[in-house]
Scaffold this motif. Structure first.
Motif, PDB file in Angstrom:
ATOM      1  N   ASP A  53       0.854  -1.196   0.000  1.00 39.00           N
ATOM      2  CA  ASP A  53       0.000   0.000   0.000  1.00 39.00           C
ATOM      3  C   ASP A  53       0.892   1.250   0.000  1.00 39.00           C
ATOM      4  OD1 ASP A  53      -1.900   1.929   0.239  1.00 39.00           O
ATOM      5  OD2 ASP A  53      -2.824   1.149   2.054  1.00 39.00           O
ATOM      6  N   THR A  67      -0.770   4.840   1.116  1.00 39.71           N
ATOM      7  CA  THR A  67      -0.793   5.114   2.555  1.00 39.71           C
ATOM      8  C   THR A  67       0.608   5.392   3.071  1.00 39.71           C
ATOM      9  OG1 THR A  67      -2.721   3.660   2.803  1.00 39.71           O
ATOM     10  CG2 THR A  67      -1.472   4.182   4.800  1.00 39.71           C
ATOM     11  N   ASN A 126       2.275   8.845   3.143  1.00 42.95           N
ATOM     12  CA  ASN A 126       1.861   9.838   4.134  1.00 42.95           C
ATOM     13  C   ASN A 126       2.120   9.377   5.566  1.00 42.95           C
ATOM     14  OD1 ASN A 126       0.270  12.088   2.576  1.00 42.95           O
ATOM     15  ND2 ASN A 126      -0.326  10.148   1.643  1.00 42.95           N
ATOM     16  N   HIS A 127       2.808   8.239   5.731  1.00 36.94           N
ATOM     17  CA  HIS A 127       3.147   7.749   7.067  1.00 36.94           C
ATOM     18  C   HIS A 127       4.615   7.317   7.074  1.00 36.94           C
ATOM     19  CE1 HIS A 127      -1.263   7.425   7.112  1.00 36.94           C
ATOM     20  NE2 HIS A 127      -1.158   7.590   8.415  1.00 36.94           N
ATOM     21  N   MET A 171      -5.543  15.108   3.426  1.00 35.61           N
ATOM     22  CA  MET A 171      -5.482  14.309   4.641  1.00 35.61           C
ATOM     23  C   MET A 171      -4.707  13.020   4.351  1.00 35.61           C
ATOM     24  SD  MET A 171      -9.296  14.651   6.317  1.00 35.61           S
ATOM     25  CE  MET A 171     -10.161  13.974   4.871  1.00 35.61           C
ATOM     26  N   PRO A 172      -3.725  12.657   5.181  1.00 43.77           N
ATOM     27  CA  PRO A 172      -2.986  11.408   4.961  1.00 43.77           C
ATOM     28  C   PRO A 172      -3.886  10.183   4.932  1.00 43.77           C
ATOM     29  CG  PRO A 172      -1.852  12.778   6.569  1.00 43.77           C
ATOM     30  CD  PRO A 172      -3.177  13.423   6.307  1.00 43.77           C
ATOM     31  N   THR A 173      -5.039  10.263   5.582  1.00 41.60           N
ATOM     32  CA  THR A 173      -5.958   9.120   5.587  1.00 41.60           C
ATOM     33  C   THR A 173      -6.652   8.933   4.242  1.00 41.60           C
ATOM     34  OG1 THR A 173      -7.631  10.618   6.516  1.00 41.60           O
ATOM     35  CG2 THR A 173      -6.412   9.208   8.061  1.00 41.60           C
ATOM     36  N   HIS A 174      -6.648   9.965   3.403  1.00 47.33           N
ATOM     37  CA  HIS A 174      -7.284   9.888   2.082  1.00 47.33           C
ATOM     38  C   HIS A 174      -6.362  10.553   1.051  1.00 47.33           C
ATOM     39  CE1 HIS A 174     -10.679   9.446   4.866  1.00 47.33           C
ATOM     40  NE2 HIS A 174     -11.250   8.740   3.916  1.00 47.33           N
ATOM     41  N   LYS A 194     -11.160  17.328   6.955  1.00 50.08           N
ATOM     42  CA  LYS A 194     -12.113  17.045   8.032  1.00 50.08           C
ATOM     43  C   LYS A 194     -11.635  17.744   9.299  1.00 50.08           C
ATOM     44  CE  LYS A 194     -14.337  13.246  10.547  1.00 50.08           C
ATOM     45  NZ  LYS A 194     -13.940  13.711  11.887  1.00 50.08           N
ATOM     46  N   VAL A 236      -8.833  16.554  12.047  1.00 49.72           N
ATOM     47  CA  VAL A 236      -7.932  15.570  11.436  1.00 49.72           C
ATOM     48  C   VAL A 236      -6.759  16.310  10.797  1.00 49.72           C
ATOM     49  CG1 VAL A 236      -7.684  13.809   9.640  1.00 49.72           C
ATOM     50  CG2 VAL A 236      -9.775  13.908  11.018  1.00 49.72           C
ATOM     51  N   GLN A 292      -4.314  21.465  11.330  1.00 46.30           N
ATOM     52  CA  GLN A 292      -5.591  20.925  11.779  1.00 46.30           C
ATOM     53  C   GLN A 292      -6.586  22.074  11.923  1.00 46.30           C
ATOM     54  OE1 GLN A 292      -7.032  18.531  15.745  1.00 46.30           O
ATOM     55  NE2 GLN A 292      -5.084  17.943  14.848  1.00 46.30           N
ATOM     56  N   VAL A 321     -17.209  11.896   8.291  1.00 41.17           N
ATOM     57  CA  VAL A 321     -16.705  11.147   7.138  1.00 41.17           C
ATOM     58  C   VAL A 321     -17.823  10.796   6.164  1.00 41.17           C
ATOM     59  CG1 VAL A 321     -16.952   8.828   8.122  1.00 41.17           C
ATOM     60  CG2 VAL A 321     -15.094   9.301   6.510  1.00 41.17           C
TER      61      VAL A 321
END
Length: 737
Positions: free
Chosen positions: A42, A45, A48-49, A321-324, A332, A335, A401, A455
């Protein structure tokens, strides 16, 4: 079929596009030898991590070392060792960069595969690949190089001017030191004549140098207006299209090179003009051109430098956003999100730190009543020299944020006339510094943002981001959705296909897009030219359904991404096919032929329809199963459902009616590689299985009716025919949409 195998089967024109993706940052040798492993990670992801990116980097290097040890070809083994060393040097300190590079390459591969499957590029992609762009950029390269050469020659001219002046100054002072009694001699008269000639030559040289400098300044002004600024605007437009799934964004390094070389020419001219200002302190005369022309030219150079540097302050990575990671420009509250700005001009040494400040909603239209937010975390950061950018300054904000203001001046803030996902906001970046006596206020802003608090608002927010960036290149049109323009189906269908290639690995072909066009526009619509309103796309419900077109399509995307990805990418799912087309495709096929399509009545549902021999000879009977949604697919993989599916009818032995995937591919050949062969065996218990079962009624009940319970007699018959093992049944009904 793996993504890399699909790439290798493309036509040469598409392979040339793939070749463009790979360089020293990610050599194609690695893509080849580690293709399966690379595709199983992945990278989006990881980009961004940092911790995940570090693990993947170490794993990649380990995989590469293992491949080296197993490689029999001496030359290939040598090349892999060199690549391994280069990757360690390049990415040990920046694993996020590596993950981002690989994620981009894989994503762009998917887009190329999708484009090839459609057989032709859409209007947006064609516009991003202007055939005259190469010649235009080549011409710009030449103009910048010519200007740099002329400016460097001016250095020599100013140096020659200084030497001429020193020679004149020496002779003049020598003449002044002579005895006054000798001034009327022939020698002295010759020396005066010689000095006059030197002064005339000096005057001519000063005028000539200033004239050439004036021409260069005009040339730089014309270059910036006619070519540099348009290239920057085109790059920003490409960035917009890239944000919504379009072609890979390239050209920033090239832009940076043009801006830096042009700025360096202006810096050099500023120094040349300063030098000329020093020359007149030693020698000046009546009608001296330097004090007459230099002030205006210096102001022109300062003006060009000011605006060139200001325009070179760009948002390199839009807020995300790192989550998306594949849905930028949606934030969001509460976040963390990231963004990055860069100065495309490489500056001379600056004597203090260049601090960048972020401001939210600085340019909000006056009098607009809507939600208000503020940046909760530190909003100021210092720009650093980035080695990978050839020494230019950049800064990445990784921990921003937002928090919503519930009250302003003691009054509760109300929402505006638009829905939450139609409200557009902006993130501005500001910095100030002084260079060569020029005070420069840097300012740029992100593309408009959608701010959500839940979300569940993400699909609507992403629809707004797509619509805006598809239809306008205005960076500050925050009132866009007060009167949103229409989109042509030709443009919109291309963007929708990008969503599938980006999020699900495979884009949509002509037939699938045709079905979507009919669903949105009706049978009589001219799909490529017809106009689609924003309301029709995202806000109005599909006739007879409790959801909009986009909500239906987005739910299918989520279903594919989470539960159907392998078989979607293997082209096992026809997906978007109307009931009429389905019947025309299956009616002449032998019994047991089936196809998979997405439900038109359920959000995020997939069903299969098979051919069953009718009691009337020669007439095929089509039966569809109740759609499987994410809740049911969470319990059992869809490939296993295809393998194990049973129909119980009229007291007969249950059997699997699915034999051939349309048109005539044996079921196990199509799905075999996706079956879950690892059955759980927990001793001392006997193994259990989850088997999908349908009860076929003589007259199928309507889909809204509850499933009737299975009678004890039916259950006894089922266990008699299936197995003595313990069976957990997943009941489905034959279904018709």
């Amino acid at each position: 079929m793996s993504q890399w195998k699909q790439i290798q089967q493309l036509e040469i024109k598409y392979l040339e596009q793939v070749d463009y993706l790979y360089d020293d940052n990610f050599p194609m040798d690695i893509r080849q030898v580690l293709s399966s492993w690379i595709e199983s990670q992945d990278w989006d992801t990881a980009a961004n991590h940092e911790s995940m990116a570090t693990v993947l980097l170490n794993n990649l290097l380990s995989q590469l070392e293992r491949q080296c040890s197993q490689e029999q070809n001496f030359l290939q083994r040598h090349n892999l060792k060199i690549i391994n060393q280069q990757l360690q040097l390049k990415y040990k300190a920046s694993p996020l960069h590596m993950a981002g590079v690989i994620a981009t390459c894989l994503r762009e591969e998917r887009r190329i595969i999708s484009t090839a499957s459609i057989q032709e590029q859409g209007p947006l992609e064609k516009s991003m690949q202007n055939p005259v762009a190469f010649e235009r950029q080549k011409n710009l390269d030449n103009r910048v190089a010519v200007i740099r050469s002329r400016v460097q020659m001016m250095d020599q001219a100013v140096k020659h001017l200084e030497d001429m002046q020193d020679d004149f100054d020496f002779r003049y002072k020598t003449l002044q030191s002579r005895d006054p009694a000798d001034r009327n001699t022939d020698v002295m008269k010759q020396e005066v004549t010689r000095l006059q000639e030197m002064l005339n030559n000096l005057d001519f040289k000063r005028k000539d140098s200033l004239s050439k400098m004036r021409d260069v300044i005009k040339e730089i002004d014309a270059l910036v207006v006619s070519q540099l600024n348009p290239e920057l605007m085109e790059w920003k437009r490409k960035q917009q299209i890239n944000c919504i799934g379009g072609p890979m964004l390239t050209g920033l390094e090239q832009l940076q090179n043009w801006f830096t070389l042009t700025a360096q020419s202006l810096f050099q001219m500023k120094r040349q003009l300063d030098k000329m200002g020093e020359l007149i302190l030693k020698v000046t005369y009546e009608s001296d051109p330097i004090p007459l022309q230099r002030p205006q030219m210096e102001e022109q150079v300062k003006y060009l430098l000011y605006h060139l540097i200001r325009s070179s302050f760009v948002v390199e990575k839009q807020p995300c956003m790192p989550t998306h990671p594949q849905k930028p420009l949606i934030i969001k509250t509460g976040v963390q999100f990231t963004t990055k700005v860069r100065l495309l001009v490489k500056l001379p040494e600056v004597d203090y730190q260049l601090k960048v400040k972020t401001i939210f909603d600085k340019d909000l239209p006056p009098g607009r009543v809507n939600r208000q937010f503020f940046i909760l975390t530190t909003n100021t950061k210092v720009m650093d020299v980035e080695e990978s950018s050839n020494g230019c300054l950049s800064v990445e904000f990784r921990h921003l944020q937002l928090k919503e203001k519930k009250y302003v001046n003691g009054t509760k803030v109300n929402e505006g006339p638009l829905s939450v996902t139609e409200e557009l906001h902006s993130l501005s970046f500001e910095a100030q510094f002084n260079i060569l006596g020029i005070n420069i206020d840097l300012e740029t802003c992100s593309f408009p943002l959608v701010v959500i608090s839940n979300v569940s608002q993400l699909p609507g927010g992403w629809a707004s981001v797509m619509w805006y960036n598809l239809l306008t290149d205005e960076p500050k049109n925050l009132g866009f959705f007060a009167n949103p323009p229409r989109a042509s189906w030709g443009q919109l269908s291309e963007v929708l296909s990008w969503q599938f290639s980006t999020f699900a690995g495979r884009g949509l072909n002509r037939e699938q897009l045709h079905m979507l066009g009919e669903k949105l526009l009706g049978h009589q619509a001219s799909h490529s030219e017809s106009q689609v309103s924003w309301s029709k796309f995202c806000k109005e419900n599909i006739p007879g359904k409790p959801f909009s077109f986009w909500m239906w399509l987005d739910s299918i995307l989520e279903l594919i991404k989470k539960h159907l990805l392998p078989i979607w990418n293997d082209n096992c799912i026809m997906g978007f096919v109307s009931k009429e087309t389905e019947r025309s495709l299956l009616k002449d096929r032998e019994p047991g032929t089936f196809l998979l399509r997405f439900s038109e009545s359920h959000l995020g549902g997939i069903t299969f329809t098979w051919v069953e021999q009718s009691e009337n000879a020669g007439e095929a009977k089509l039966i569809s199963v109740e759609p499987y949604t994410k809740s049911r697919l969470s319990a059992l993989p869809f490939a296993d459902i295809i393998r194990d599916y049973k129909v119980f009818a009229n007291g007969e032995a249950p059997e699997n009616p699915l034999k051939f995937l349309y048109p005539d591919i044996p079921k196990n050949e199509a799905f075999g590689r996706h079956y879950n062969s690892q059955q759980s065996k927990v001793f001392p218990y006997i193994p259990s299985m989850l088997i999908p079962i349908s009860t076929l009624h003589a007259t199928p009940p309507p889909c809204s009716s509850p499933e009737p319970p299975m009678s004890p007699g039916m259950f006894d018959m089922l266990t008699q025919h299936l197995s003595p093992l313990e069976i957990e049944t997943a009941m489905s009904s034959p279904y018709s949409e």
